[in-house]
Design a protein around this motif. Structure first.
Motif, PDB file in Angstrom:
ATOM      1  N   LEU A   1      -5.128   9.477   0.119  1.00 28.97           N
ATOM      2  CA  LEU A   1      -4.782   8.987   1.447  1.00 28.97           C
ATOM      3  C   LEU A   1      -5.958   9.165   2.401  1.00 28.97           C
ATOM      4  O   LEU A   1      -6.750  10.113   2.272  1.00 28.97           O
ATOM      5  CB  LEU A   1      -3.577   9.753   1.996  1.00 28.97           C
ATOM      6  N   ASP A   2      -6.071   8.284   3.357  1.00 27.12           N
ATOM      7  CA  ASP A   2      -7.080   8.444   4.394  1.00 27.12           C
ATOM      8  C   ASP A   2      -6.799   9.727   5.181  1.00 27.12           C
ATOM      9  O   ASP A   2      -5.632  10.110   5.347  1.00 27.12           O
ATOM     10  CB  ASP A   2      -7.034   7.240   5.337  1.00 27.12           C
ATOM     11  N   PRO A   3      -7.840  10.407   5.663  1.00 23.01           N
ATOM     12  CA  PRO A   3      -7.613  11.636   6.436  1.00 23.01           C
ATOM     13  C   PRO A   3      -6.723  11.447   7.662  1.00 23.01           C
ATOM     14  O   PRO A   3      -6.145  12.423   8.150  1.00 23.01           O
ATOM     15  CB  PRO A   3      -9.032  12.060   6.848  1.00 23.01           C
ATOM     16  N   ALA A   4      -6.587  10.216   8.142  1.00 22.68           N
ATOM     17  CA  ALA A   4      -5.660   9.970   9.247  1.00 22.68           C
ATOM     18  C   ALA A   4      -4.228  10.291   8.847  1.00 22.68           C
ATOM     19  O   ALA A   4      -3.404  10.666   9.684  1.00 22.68           O
ATOM     20  CB  ALA A   4      -5.756   8.514   9.695  1.00 22.68           C
ATOM     21  N   PHE A   5      -3.924  10.156   7.544  1.00 22.18           N
ATOM     22  CA  PHE A   5      -2.581  10.400   7.031  1.00 22.18           C
ATOM     23  C   PHE A   5      -2.470  11.733   6.309  1.00 22.18           C
ATOM     24  O   PHE A   5      -1.364  12.237   6.116  1.00 22.18           O
ATOM     25  CB  PHE A   5      -2.169   9.266   6.076  1.00 22.18           C
ATOM     26  N   ALA A   6      -3.616  12.292   5.894  1.00 15.38           N
ATOM     27  CA  ALA A   6      -3.614  13.555   5.153  1.00 15.38           C
ATOM     28  C   ALA A   6      -4.878  14.347   5.466  1.00 15.38           C
ATOM     29  O   ALA A   6      -5.788  14.452   4.638  1.00 15.38           O
ATOM     30  CB  ALA A   6      -3.502  13.288   3.649  1.00 15.38           C
ATOM     31  N   PRO A   7      -4.951  14.936   6.663  1.00 13.96           N
ATOM     32  CA  PRO A   7      -6.147  15.709   7.014  1.00 13.96           C
ATOM     33  C   PRO A   7      -6.232  17.049   6.303  1.00 13.96           C
ATOM     34  O   PRO A   7      -7.322  17.610   6.161  1.00 13.96           O
ATOM     35  CB  PRO A   7      -5.994  15.909   8.523  1.00 13.96           C
ATOM     36  N   GLY A   8      -5.108  17.563   5.829  1.00 11.66           N
ATOM     37  CA  GLY A   8      -5.060  18.902   5.259  1.00 11.66           C
ATOM     38  C   GLY A   8      -5.417  18.939   3.799  1.00 11.66           C
ATOM     39  O   GLY A   8      -4.559  19.184   2.941  1.00 11.66           O
ATOM     40  N   THR A   9      -6.686  18.730   3.498  1.00  5.71           N
ATOM     41  CA  THR A   9      -7.154  18.754   2.115  1.00  5.71           C
ATOM     42  C   THR A   9      -8.588  19.239   2.088  1.00  5.71           C
ATOM     43  O   THR A   9      -9.302  19.170   3.100  1.00  5.71           O
ATOM     44  CB  THR A   9      -7.020  17.358   1.470  1.00  5.71           C
ATOM     45  N   GLY A  10      -9.026  19.699   0.938  1.00  8.63           N
ATOM     46  CA  GLY A  10     -10.333  20.334   0.850  1.00  8.63           C
ATOM     47  C   GLY A  10     -11.510  19.382   0.904  1.00  8.63           C
ATOM     48  O   GLY A  10     -12.591  19.754   1.353  1.00  8.63           O
ATOM     49  N   THR A  11     -11.326  18.146   0.443  1.00  5.97           N
ATOM     50  CA  THR A  11     -12.440  17.197   0.377  1.00  5.97           C
ATOM     51  C   THR A  11     -12.017  15.849   0.958  1.00  5.97           C
ATOM     52  O   THR A  11     -11.900  14.854   0.230  1.00  5.97           O
ATOM     53  CB  THR A  11     -12.917  17.020  -1.074  1.00  5.97           C
ATOM     54  N   PRO A  12     -11.776  15.771   2.268  1.00  9.02           N
ATOM     55  CA  PRO A  12     -11.342  14.517   2.879  1.00  9.02           C
ATOM     56  C   PRO A  12     -12.449  13.474   2.871  1.00  9.02           C
ATOM     57  O   PRO A  12     -13.623  13.803   3.055  1.00  9.02           O
ATOM     58  CB  PRO A  12     -10.980  14.931   4.305  1.00  9.02           C
ATOM     59  N   VAL A  13     -12.065  12.212   2.653  1.00 11.69           N
ATOM     60  CA  VAL A  13     -13.018  11.104   2.623  1.00 11.69           C
ATOM     61  C   VAL A  13     -12.425   9.944   3.411  1.00 11.69           C
ATOM     62  O   VAL A  13     -11.320   9.481   3.097  1.00 11.69           O
ATOM     63  CB  VAL A  13     -13.319  10.641   1.178  1.00 11.69           C
ATOM     64  N   CYS A  14     -13.156   9.462   4.406  1.00 17.67           N
ATOM     65  CA  CYS A  14     -12.665   8.346   5.212  1.00 17.67           C
ATOM     66  C   CYS A  14     -12.550   7.071   4.383  1.00 17.67           C
ATOM     67  O   CYS A  14     -13.205   6.914   3.349  1.00 17.67           O
ATOM     68  CB  CYS A  14     -13.601   8.103   6.398  1.00 17.67           C
ATOM     69  N   GLY A  15     -11.697   6.153   4.843  1.00 20.91           N
ATOM     70  CA  GLY A  15     -11.558   4.863   4.184  1.00 20.91           C
ATOM     71  C   GLY A  15     -10.499   4.832   3.108  1.00 20.91           C
ATOM     72  O   GLY A  15     -10.501   3.942   2.257  1.00 20.91           O
ATOM     73  N   GLY A  16      -9.570   5.779   3.129  1.00 26.35           N
ATOM     74  CA  GLY A  16      -8.561   5.857   2.085  1.00 26.35           C
ATOM     75  C   GLY A  16      -7.366   4.961   2.333  1.00 26.35           C
ATOM     76  O   GLY A  16      -7.335   4.139   3.256  1.00 26.35           O
ATOM     77  N   LEU A  17      -6.350   5.137   1.493  1.00 24.65           N
ATOM     78  CA  LEU A  17      -5.144   4.326   1.565  1.00 24.65           C
ATOM     79  C   LEU A  17      -4.204   4.874   2.635  1.00 24.65           C
ATOM     80  O   LEU A  17      -4.249   6.051   2.978  1.00 24.65           O
ATOM     81  CB  LEU A  17      -4.432   4.289   0.216  1.00 24.65           C
ATOM     82  N   THR A  18      -3.333   4.016   3.117  1.00 22.16           N
ATOM     83  CA  THR A  18      -2.285   4.460   4.026  1.00 22.16           C
ATOM     84  C   THR A  18      -1.125   5.020   3.218  1.00 22.16           C
ATOM     85  O   THR A  18      -0.947   4.705   2.044  1.00 22.16           O
ATOM     86  CB  THR A  18      -1.773   3.308   4.895  1.00 22.16           C
ATOM     87  N   SER A  19      -0.311   5.834   3.870  1.00 22.98           N
ATOM     88  CA  SER A  19       0.873   6.349   3.189  1.00 22.98           C
ATOM     89  C   SER A  19       1.825   5.208   2.846  1.00 22.98           C
ATOM     90  O   SER A  19       2.465   5.227   1.791  1.00 22.98           O
ATOM     91  CB  SER A  19       1.565   7.408   4.054  1.00 22.98           C
ATOM     92  N   ASP A  20       1.921   4.216   3.701  1.00 23.00           N
ATOM     93  CA  ASP A  20       2.790   3.069   3.434  1.00 23.00           C
ATOM     94  C   ASP A  20       2.359   2.341   2.163  1.00 23.00           C
ATOM     95  O   ASP A  20       3.190   2.011   1.305  1.00 23.00           O
ATOM     96  CB  ASP A  20       2.755   2.113   4.630  1.00 23.00           C
ATOM     97  N   LYS A  21       1.064   2.105   2.015  1.00 22.04           N
ATOM     98  CA  LYS A  21       0.559   1.396   0.830  1.00 22.04           C
ATOM     99  C   LYS A  21       0.864   2.191  -0.442  1.00 22.04           C
ATOM    100  O   LYS A  21       1.331   1.643  -1.448  1.00 22.04           O
ATOM    101  CB  LYS A  21      -0.953   1.146   0.974  1.00 22.04           C
ATOM    102  N   VAL A  22       0.634   3.492  -0.399  1.00 14.38           N
ATOM    103  CA  VAL A  22       0.868   4.338  -1.575  1.00 14.38           C
ATOM    104  C   VAL A  22       2.336   4.337  -1.976  1.00 14.38           C
ATOM    105  O   VAL A  22       2.674   4.203  -3.164  1.00 14.38           O
ATOM    106  CB  VAL A  22       0.367   5.768  -1.302  1.00 14.38           C
TER     107      VAL A  22
END
Length: 308
Positions: free
Chosen positions: A235-256
């Motif tokens: 998930l994009d960090p906008a939807f899941a900031p609480g992780t050890g290796t966040p990377v911008c440009g990920g999927l939305t929670s809706d898409k997943v």
């Protein structure tokens, strides 16, 4: 009685809250359930920010927000009328002993699977998937892997215990069939000339429909037993900031969620959700996303196995 709670250090990482408020079970040699939730509070293989050992606790706490909904929209059946779920709590191990953790987790998972039960693993860093795959391979043989992540985790230059090397080792050990495995959401560098997994990178996934992605996944895995592993940094960090290796440009929670729901019919035999690091979370966003994804995986499992 065989229990996961027999090590004195267990109180450092675990508590009594259960996933979706389902019954707690301690005797793992005699489980009255179809699927067993197993917390894996381990982050000694982490290369980035630590804290995923607290992920299982955060996911369970967030799952309380989901427990009230008897029929989870848009599913059309009540989950616990289709399957019986039990929470075996958090796997315990001597602090700092990665070798013990790895060996004993494989042993415990093998015991649960030998009873005809399935496992929902809650991580913990992504290394926990490797001992789980070893246990599943003993029961199901070579499997297809459906891997949601920002990273391929196929790197060969890591240490023995490294959350970036599991899917380098798993094919070499004969656990998964790379020709029928696929990775979704990738957006970090990897050697494309030697990479045998199919990849739907994040840029493509964000442009494709969920249905199209699901169709590509189904075509890739075919009829093989399928293990689904979900690294929350897919998930994009906008939807899941609480992780050890966040990377911008990920999927939305809706898409997943739409992709997972469209995977109806695959031969799913195992699942985990990993890399939630609550100290970096905001308003439980990441934990709620992880708990929701785990719930969706359970619905997908229940639909396939048609428990009544």
């Amino acid at each position: 009685m065989t229990t996961l709670f027999d090590h004195p250090d267990h109180s450092l990482y675990s508590n009594g809250m259960t996933f979706l408020r389902q019954p707690m079970v301690q005797n793992i040699t005699d489980i009255n359930a179809d699927v067993v939730v197993l917390g894996l509070p381990f982050d000694m293989a982490t290369s980035g920010r630590p804290g995923a050992r607290l992920g299982p606790d955060a996911i369970r706490r967030a799952s309380v927000h989901l427990a009230w909904e008897e029929t989870k929209y848009p599913w059309t059946f009540k989950l616990f009328e289709r399957l019986k779920l039990a929470d075996a709590g958090d796997f315990t191990y001597p602090v700092g002993d990665a070798e013990y953790f790895t060996a004993k987790l494989e042993q415990a998972a093998t015991g649960i699977l030998s009873q005809g039960k399935a496992i929902l693993g809650l991580g913990g860093d992504h290394f926990v998937t490797l001992p789980l795959l070893r246990a599943h391979a003993k029961r199901f043989g070579k499997m297809a892997l459906v891997h949601f992540d920002a990273h391929t985790d196929t790197y060969s230059n890591g240490s023995r215990y490294d959350h970036g090397t599991m899917f380098y080792h798993a094919p070499m050990e004969g656990l998964i069939d790379v020709d029928h495995s696929i990775q979704i959401g990738i957006r970090t560098d990897f050697d494309q000339s030697k990479h045998e997994f199919a990849v739907i990178d994040a840029m493509a996934a964000n442009d494709l429909s969920a249905q199209t992605i699901a169709e590509q996944i189904k075509a890739r895995v075919g009829d093989l037993p399928v293990y689904i592993t979900f690294d929350i940094d897919c998930l994009d960090p906008a939807f899941a900031p609480g992780t050890g290796t966040p990377v911008c440009g990920g999927l939305t929670s809706d898409k997943v969620l739409k992709i997972l729901r469209a995977l109806k019919g695959i031969n799913m035999i195992g699942m985990d959700v990993v890399e939630v690091s609550p100290s970096y979370d905001q308003s439980e966003l990441t934990a709620i996303a992880a708990a929701t994804i785990a719930s969706e995986l359970l619905h997908l499992w229940a639909l396939k196995h048609n428990y009544k």
